[in-house]
Design a protein around this motif. Sequence first.
Motif, mmCIF file in Angstrom:
data_model
loop_
_atom_site.group_PDB
_atom_site.id
_atom_site.type_symbol
_atom_site.label_atom_id
_atom_site.label_comp_id
_atom_site.label_asym_id
_atom_site.label_seq_id
_atom_site.Cartn_x
_atom_site.Cartn_y
_atom_site.Cartn_z
ATOM 1 N N UNK A 1 -68.493 -64.017 -44.233
ATOM 2 C CA UNK A 1 -68.390 -62.444 -44.815
ATOM 3 C C UNK A 1 -67.510 -61.715 -43.490
ATOM 4 N N UNK A 2 -67.821 -62.223 -42.209
ATOM 5 C CA UNK A 2 -66.932 -61.429 -41.271
ATOM 6 C C UNK A 2 -65.581 -62.136 -41.219
ATOM 7 N N UNK A 3 -65.185 -63.114 -41.933
ATOM 8 C CA UNK A 3 -64.010 -63.734 -41.631
ATOM 9 C C UNK A 3 -62.882 -62.980 -42.355
ATOM 10 N N UNK A 4 -61.530 -62.921 -41.873
ATOM 11 C CA UNK A 4 -60.617 -62.557 -42.591
ATOM 12 C C UNK A 4 -60.343 -63.534 -43.606
ATOM 13 N N UNK A 5 -60.259 -62.761 -44.995
ATOM 14 C CA UNK A 5 -60.219 -63.605 -46.188
ATOM 15 C C UNK A 5 -61.518 -63.913 -46.730
ATOM 16 N N UNK A 6 -62.504 -63.760 -46.106
ATOM 17 C CA UNK A 6 -63.907 -64.276 -46.469
ATOM 18 C C UNK A 6 -63.939 -65.850 -47.012
#
Length: 182
Positions: free
Chosen positions: A133-138
């Motif tokens: 959830x915290x990643x870019x692009x999820x």
Amino acid sequence: MMRVQVMLRAENLGNIAPHRWMGNKSNPYAKLELVGVSGTSNQSIEVGKTEVIHGNLSPEWTEIFIIDHSESDNWTQLKVSIFDCRRSVKDEGSHAGGATAMATSIRVLPSFVGSSRHDPVMGEANIEVGDILEMEGQQQECELDQGGSLFVRVTESVEGEDEGEFECQVRGLDVKNIEAGW
């Protein structure tokens, strides 16, 4: 608690189909488990399974799993296992999953299609929902030991209180029946 949607796809899976030297390809499906249920790290519950994608080593499964993610702990561990379905027929339709799968419900899954107890493992990955959830692009890519990659996408599920009506009209223009005998 936050409700999230988990979507799965894979690329370049290792072909473990019987008679692969004759052109056969594996029939992959995925099983999703929620790990660490009831405060223990070794207990898990099955959230659900995807449909079987026949003869495809880069499947994009349509199944969307809906699970509850603890925002306060920011920790929800999932295990994804990919299997080669050996007990299904190509035109049989979908696997044991439905349109959505809720982690909190107990479902009896049919055993005649894709019983993971009898199907060989094509790969496994452990993932953490909060990290994705915290990643870019999820989305997270997981390299699999048996070859290929698993892609796990997690997004917040939108729940609305709105109600309404949906109307749809369909009409065909220049529709011709090309079936013989009619």
